[in-house]
Every structure is written in C-alpha cells, then in structure tokens.
Design a protein around this motif. Sequence first.
Motif, mmCIF file in Angstrom:
data_model
loop_
_atom_site.group_PDB
_atom_site.id
_atom_site.type_symbol
_atom_site.label_atom_id
_atom_site.label_comp_id
_atom_site.label_asym_id
_atom_site.label_seq_id
_atom_site.Cartn_x
_atom_site.Cartn_y
_atom_site.Cartn_z
ATOM 1 N N VAL A 19 49.599 -68.018 73.248
ATOM 2 C CA VAL A 19 50.853 -67.504 72.167
ATOM 3 C C VAL A 19 51.445 -68.684 71.770
ATOM 4 O O VAL A 19 51.831 -69.275 72.427
ATOM 5 N N VAL A 20 52.096 -67.963 70.187
ATOM 6 C CA VAL A 20 52.629 -69.044 69.698
ATOM 7 C C VAL A 20 53.591 -68.029 69.259
ATOM 8 O O VAL A 20 53.761 -67.301 69.529
ATOM 9 N N ALA A 21 55.891 -68.897 69.807
ATOM 10 C CA ALA A 21 57.093 -68.207 70.112
ATOM 11 C C ALA A 21 57.920 -69.190 68.862
ATOM 12 O O ALA A 21 57.734 -70.377 68.615
ATOM 13 N N GLY A 22 57.585 -68.333 67.420
ATOM 14 C CA GLY A 22 58.287 -69.239 66.198
ATOM 15 C C GLY A 22 57.486 -69.093 65.218
ATOM 16 O O GLY A 22 55.953 -69.473 65.502
ATOM 17 N N GLY A 23 57.325 -69.048 64.032
ATOM 18 C CA GLY A 23 56.940 -68.759 62.616
ATOM 19 C C GLY A 23 57.343 -70.492 62.271
ATOM 20 O O GLY A 23 56.904 -70.267 60.657
ATOM 21 N N GLY A 24 57.986 -70.706 62.529
ATOM 22 C CA GLY A 24 58.427 -71.998 61.728
ATOM 23 C C GLY A 24 56.833 -73.232 61.497
ATOM 24 O O GLY A 24 56.712 -72.899 61.032
ATOM 25 N N ILE A 29 51.435 -64.496 67.408
ATOM 26 C CA ILE A 29 52.369 -65.319 67.359
ATOM 27 C C ILE A 29 53.736 -64.559 67.424
ATOM 28 O O ILE A 29 53.585 -63.506 66.696
ATOM 29 N N TRP A 30 54.199 -64.759 68.232
ATOM 30 C CA TRP A 30 56.101 -63.955 68.463
ATOM 31 C C TRP A 30 57.025 -63.997 67.898
ATOM 32 O O TRP A 30 56.885 -65.072 67.631
ATOM 33 N N LEU A 31 57.529 -62.786 67.869
ATOM 34 C CA LEU A 31 58.758 -63.771 66.239
ATOM 35 C C LEU A 31 59.939 -62.345 66.524
ATOM 36 O O LEU A 31 59.586 -61.872 66.660
ATOM 37 N N ASP A 48 41.979 -64.445 59.935
ATOM 38 C CA ASP A 48 43.056 -62.529 59.541
ATOM 39 C C ASP A 48 42.681 -62.469 61.318
ATOM 40 O O ASP A 48 43.176 -61.750 61.581
ATOM 41 N N SER A 49 42.663 -63.486 62.087
ATOM 42 C CA SER A 49 42.457 -63.058 63.680
ATOM 43 C C SER A 49 44.145 -63.030 64.073
ATOM 44 O O SER A 49 44.510 -62.441 65.282
ATOM 45 N N ILE A 50 44.801 -63.790 63.890
ATOM 46 C CA ILE A 50 46.119 -63.773 64.164
ATOM 47 C C ILE A 50 46.767 -62.822 64.292
ATOM 48 O O ILE A 50 47.043 -62.105 63.753
ATOM 49 N N THR A 51 47.981 -62.908 65.290
ATOM 50 C CA THR A 51 48.694 -60.683 64.944
ATOM 51 C C THR A 51 49.750 -61.424 65.331
ATOM 52 O O THR A 51 50.256 -62.751 65.647
ATOM 53 N N LEU A 52 50.938 -60.539 64.722
ATOM 54 C CA LEU A 52 51.715 -61.267 64.645
ATOM 55 C C LEU A 52 52.189 -59.992 65.535
ATOM 56 O O LEU A 52 52.410 -58.583 64.759
ATOM 57 N N THR A 53 53.162 -60.598 65.599
ATOM 58 C CA THR A 53 53.929 -59.225 67.173
ATOM 59 C C THR A 53 55.841 -59.778 66.956
ATOM 60 O O THR A 53 56.269 -60.867 67.241
ATOM 61 N N THR A 54 56.908 -58.467 67.452
ATOM 62 C CA THR A 54 57.609 -59.153 67.897
ATOM 63 C C THR A 54 57.977 -58.624 69.489
ATOM 64 O O THR A 54 58.953 -58.326 70.229
ATOM 65 N N SER A 55 56.797 -57.949 69.356
ATOM 66 C CA SER A 55 57.244 -57.516 71.209
ATOM 67 C C SER A 55 56.628 -58.612 72.003
ATOM 68 O O SER A 55 55.440 -59.042 72.149
ATOM 69 N N TYR A 56 57.347 -58.373 73.362
ATOM 70 C CA TYR A 56 57.433 -59.091 74.264
ATOM 71 C C TYR A 56 56.447 -58.792 75.305
ATOM 72 O O TYR A 56 55.669 -59.133 75.567
#
Lengths: 318, 318
Positions: free
Chosen positions: A14-19, A38-40, A101-109
């Motif tokens: 999990v990468v937190a932050g999309g900078g 990616i958690w945002l 294509d495989s990367i998931t982006l989410t705001t959910s902990y």
Amino acid sequence: MYPRGVKMNMKKIVVAGGGVLGSQIALQSAFCGFDVTIWLRSEGSIERAQPKLLRLKEIYLNTLEAMKTNPAAYCRGFSCENELSADKINELKQKVEDAYDSITLTTSYEEAGNDADLIIEAIAEDPKQKIAFYQELAKHIPEKTIIATNSSTMLPSAFAQYTGRPEKYLALHFANEIWRNNTAEIMGHPDTGQEYYDAVCEFAENINMIPLKLKKEQPGYILNSMLVPFLSAAEALYADGVADFETIDKTWMLATGAPLGPFRILDVVGLTTAYNIGMMNPKASDPDTIEGKVAAMLKEKIDAGKTGINSGEGFYKY
Amino acid sequence: MYPRGVKMNMKKIVVAGGGVLGSQIALQSAFCGFDVTIWLRSEGSIERAQPKLLRLKEIYLNTLEAMKTNPAAYCRGFSCENELSADKINELKQKVEDAYDSITLTTSYEEAGNDADLIIEAIAEDPKQKIAFYQELAKHIPEKTIIATNSSTMLPSAFAQYTGRPEKYLALHFANEIWRNNTAEIMGHPDTGQEYYDAVCEFAENINMIPLKLKKEQPGYILNSMLVPFLSAAEALYADGVADFETIDKTWMLATGAPLGPFRILDVVGLTTAYNIGMMNPKASDPDTIEGKVAAMLKEKIDAGKTGINSGEGFYKY
C-alpha cells in the motif's frame, strides 16, 4: 530472524499518498509484480493522482521504447540487464500496461489496510497529518503489516509510537525518478526489529532499487548529510563573490571527475528546496551573514521564476 | 592594464622549492617552453630535488609513450589535442628531454632573481620560512618580477607586505600531478594589480593549465572550500556509525553520478592531510564529539600505516 524467502510472502503493498514520489513508488512496485493499492485522503486526491499515474505510465513506455535504439536510455529500474532485445522490451512494456491497470486507488483505510504486507507512507511532510494517518491506520491493519515512511526530513523515532507497532516501523527513502535513480535509503529507529529492516531491504531489491543501509537514525540520511554541506559551501562561495558559479562547477568537475558541479546539482534539486533548507538556519534571516547572502541570492532567482531545471532555468538555462 | 600579448614577454620562470609540487611546476613550465630555474635553500635540497625531476621526466616519457596505443593515457598537460600521431608524440618526448636538460638548479638568490619574470614560491608551509624567503628575495629581483605563492593553506594578504611589491603578489595554486590535473586556482589579495593577475592567468594557460579565477581571497580557495565540508560530513557519518564507508561512497556515486565517493577521494588526498585539517578544529581533541571520533578513526588508520593510495591502503586496498 525472518526466515529466508520472506520476500516471497510480500504481496500487497500500500502506498499512502499519490504525490510525485507516491505515484512513482506505486507504479514501480506494480511493475515489479506486487499487488498495489494507493490510499488517498479524499476523492479530490484520487482525481489528482490519476493523471500523475497516466503520465508516469507514458514515461515508462516511452523510455522503454527509446531503449530499443538508444543504449543511453537504459534505466536500471526496468531491468537489471542493460542489453535487452526488442521482444524483451515489448514484454516489459506490456508489464507497464498491466501494472498501471492493476493499481487500486481508495480512500478507505479498511480496503487499504486489509491484508497489507507493507505500507509505504508518502504523504505530506506535516507531522500532524502523519500522526493522524498512523493512528487511524493502526486500527485497520493486521499484525503482520510493516510500515515505512518515505519522509525526507523527519526521523522515524518521532512517529514510531503512533503506529502501534514500533518494531515494524522504519524509513524507506526514495530518490525522485525512481526508475532511473534507484537508491533506497533504509533507516530504522532504535526499536525497529532487524527482521523487518531486512524484509524492507529485500523489498527494495525486489523493485529494482539498490538498498543503502543506515545502521542508525541520521537526519538527512546518508545523501543529504553530505549534499547539504557540500551545496551550502558552493552557494556561500558564489553569494560571497569569491567566484562565478560556472568557475565553481568547473573546479569541482575538473578536480573530482564528477559529471555535474554543485550549481548543476542545485538546478536538479530545485532552488526552492535549497532555499527552504537554508532557511532552517536562523542565520539565514540576517542579511549580513553569509547564510543570509545565500538566502537572498536564492530568493532573487526563485522570485524571477528561475527555480531550476523543471522551470527551464535555474543557474543555467535548459 | 598590461598590454595584450604580455605573455610573450614572460620568459624566465623561477620555482622556489623542489618538493612534490615545485618539481612538477618546474618541469611542466620548461616543457611548455619557459626558461626555468629552481631555487633551493641548500646543496642538500638540490640533491633531493634532482631524483624527483628525473622520476618526473620518466613519468612524462612513459605516459607519452602509452598515449601512442592507449587513448585513456591522454593527459591534457602535454597537449590540448587528444589525438596525436606517433610522430607528434615523439616530438613531445624530445621536448620533455630538452626541458629536463634545460632546468637550472641554484641556491643563489642572485642567479634566480636576475631577470625573473615570474617567481612561483612552493616552499614549506611555514610562515617564518616564507617571510624570510620573500624578504631576501626582494633584494635580488628586478621591478618587473611577479611573485606567486602555491600555498594551499595560507592567504597572500598574510605575506604581501614582505615581498616589497604587494601589487605584483598573488596565489597560483596547483593540484598534484599537474600534467593530468590541470587546475590552477588564481587568487589575489586586496592590493593585487589586475594586470598582474591577468598575466598569471595567461601564464597558467601557457603551461596547459585551466585557470580557475577567484575574485577575492578565500581560505582553501574554491576546491578545498567545498571538499573539506563534504569530506568532513562523510567522515562524520562513518565515525558515528551511521553507515559503512562503502555504503556512503555508493550512495554518493549513485546519486550524483560521480566516479569516486568521499572515501576514495580521501584515499587520494591522503588520510594524514585529512587528519591535519580535522585537527585544526579544537573539538577534534575531545573524544566525545563527532569531530573527535573522526580524528580517532583517522589516527587509528594512520598509525597502522594505512594513509591512502600512496601507501597501498587507506579505506580501500590498492
């Protein structure tokens, strides 16, 4: 000790932050076969991260295409082998597409934390935000999860207590343009467990980075601990009127064989970063000190929009 | 201002001192067509200088011979052109022989001073010896003579008054292995005349050096003003146990593209020199400070004979 081969067990990153760095770490990890989320913090952050990832994908694809005809385009982040056939490069290009294509982006902990093996925190360099993130995160991750911070300026010991797992917390610090600049400085705090430190070193290798191992906490890690005094000395020579910046660069390059002098490096680092580092020293606010002269010299260039290579001009024009 | 072309008028160069740098400056200047006299303090100094010159002559001849077959052997000190025919190289070898034969060694101030255009002082780094030399020299030189010091650690303003010609006194600082390392840092003091400064810059170019012009006095010139804080930072990381010296070198090389990291550079500079520079800081005498830890670390290696590349081992083995 972790059993050997523990790396095989790391699946979900999990990468937190999309900078700038967050997006690079995410794509590079996915490219190297990890399951990446990616958690945002907000839907707005997701909208800002998506074009960054798309642009990165294009850079990866274009660079790989260039490697077919130009050996100088080779980036070790794509492959440890530097002589690749066109077929092999096409395979790597497909891996880039699949990774993107495989990367998931989410705001959910919950979604991010669920079954995470390694969480790389690359959010803003703001202690309050980091603490709030770690405290909430701790509620949603399994016991096995290792947490690493990519912070450039803060020490892991400042945050370990908020993670709920100090022994599984450490720093993993990347350089910009991760696919070309493959350094990963790895630094624990006094309570980091050796087996988790080693696991993160293995992860770094598995995403084609070169692990640079620190044995203890050091502000600025290894690189900035040397780069800052070196660049400061060069800035002082110029701001004090001892020599032209071109002469200073030439001196360093001739004497050490380096491809870049300090002012070329400053243009790459960015003058705003150099200015912010300089301003941490109280003397920089006094215009009669050499630190104050350096700050004034940098501020004049920044105010004129000459912030470095990314703006097309810093000390040099690009 | 000096009229342009004044360089054509510089014929007789005197080098005071026959040590490592003095002998190199003398042979290089003679090789480039100047009439060279080496002034030495005693007959004993002459006896010590002669084998140095002979050894240098052999290095020049062997390097030129190597350039016939190995492009990597090229040294810009021999010629600004890097693709030379065997015939041309043979001509340069003959110039080396002629240069070596042409050098006059003397202990006489009269013989050295008579008609001297430029005197390059490269005697011991001892202020008393330098002052005594300048005071006696002043009695034996014509008005036109320019005096330059090769001192690494002292400022020309400290000696200008003793030369009897402060406006014609400045610093001209060479790097070791002058035929390969062609930097010449040129630094005046506040009363140095611009025309004499310019004349020395031209002289530096005429002996195939690259003049690096300082606009004002600076302890350590340009190079050491950057190198010392850079190397000190690297030494501190190692002595403090933050990382292995190999990791520190690797970090610097990967991040900046430099061919040598700080510990390789320290091996070239020599650990004794690094130790002496460190000991100028009073903190180095306190073993509880990081400066004290650096000093202890260097002293241990020096005591074991590991003083750098010249002894076959420093941080690395050679």
